[in-house]
Design an enzyme around this catalytic site. Structure first.
Site, short mmCIF file in Angstrom:
data_model
loop_
_atom_site.label_atom_id
_atom_site.label_comp_id
_atom_site.label_asym_id
_atom_site.label_seq_id
_atom_site.Cartn_x
_atom_site.Cartn_y
_atom_site.Cartn_z
N CYS A 125 -0.66 4.37 2.36
CA CYS A 125 0.06 5.65 2.40
C CYS A 125 -0.48 6.62 1.35
O CYS A 125 -1.63 7.03 1.41
CB CYS A 125 1.56 5.38 2.26
SG CYS A 125 2.63 6.69 2.86
N HIS A 126 0.34 7.02 0.38
CA HIS A 126 -0.07 7.95 -0.67
C HIS A 126 -0.75 7.25 -1.85
O HIS A 126 -1.23 7.92 -2.77
CB HIS A 126 1.14 8.74 -1.19
CG HIS A 126 1.69 9.73 -0.22
ND1 HIS A 126 2.51 9.37 0.83
CD2 HIS A 126 1.55 11.07 -0.14
CE1 HIS A 126 2.85 10.45 1.52
NE2 HIS A 126 2.28 11.49 0.95
#
Length: 181
Positions: free
Chosen positions: A110-111
């Protein structure tokens, strides 16, 4: 598969996407490994389900108390706030970078690649992430792809990346394979 292997999970004190912590954690345990929660502060960390507070988890050690030599691999869970905070803490950035320097596998979802950008370890590597990081990763010299999981071995270590919670099954399998060697 991961017998006698210890895997670090590096997280900030809050803002971790809970499922991106708990599913890989369970995968490590099911594969016979030992997961350890490493953070920038002692105590507990606050996970989230997107923007809503979820569960709290006890920290096993802080980044200042551990060495990369203590671990066989690293998982970087996502959540927007988690890697954004980690990339501002020199000890956390150093800890993540040292896995690359030591040639040990890293899995980021994800991030989480924000922390890897700060560690300057994505140049020349192929990876994926949450779509909003695409430009950041390309500007840092990475080759970004919109795929469920990307396994990059064209560097000092194996780097496994995925985009989002929907990719967790593929992410966990690829990460366990990388950690198993």
């Amino acid at each position: 598969m991961l017998n006698d292997k210890t895997i670090a999970f590096l997280v900030a004190p809050e803002g971790i996407e809970q499922v991106e912590l708990t599913e890989p954690w369970q995968a490590v345990k099911q594969a016979g490994g030992t997961p350890k929660l490493v953070s920038t502060k002692a105590g507990e960390v606050q996970a989230f389900n997107h923007l809503d507070k979820a569960d709290r988890f006890p920290v096993d050690a802080t980044v200042d108390e551990v060495s990369v030599a203590d671990f066989d691999g690293l998982v970087l869970p996502g959540g927007v706030a988690n890697p954004d905070l980690l990339r501002t803490v020199p000890g956390a950035v150093r800890f993540a970078k040292e896995f690359f320097d030591a040639g040990k596998p890293v899995a980021a979802i994800c991030h989480a690649p924000w922390t890897l950008i700060e560690a300057d370890v994505v140049r020349g590597r192929k990876l994926t992430s949450w779509p909003s990081l695409r430009t950041d990763l390309r500007n840092a010299g990475a080759d970004w792809a919109d795929r469920e999981v990307v396994i990059c071995t064209s560097g000092p270590n194996t780097l496994v990346t995925s985009r989002k919670p929907d990719d967790l099954k593929a992410f966990c399998q690829a990460a366990m394979d990388a950690f198993a060697g």
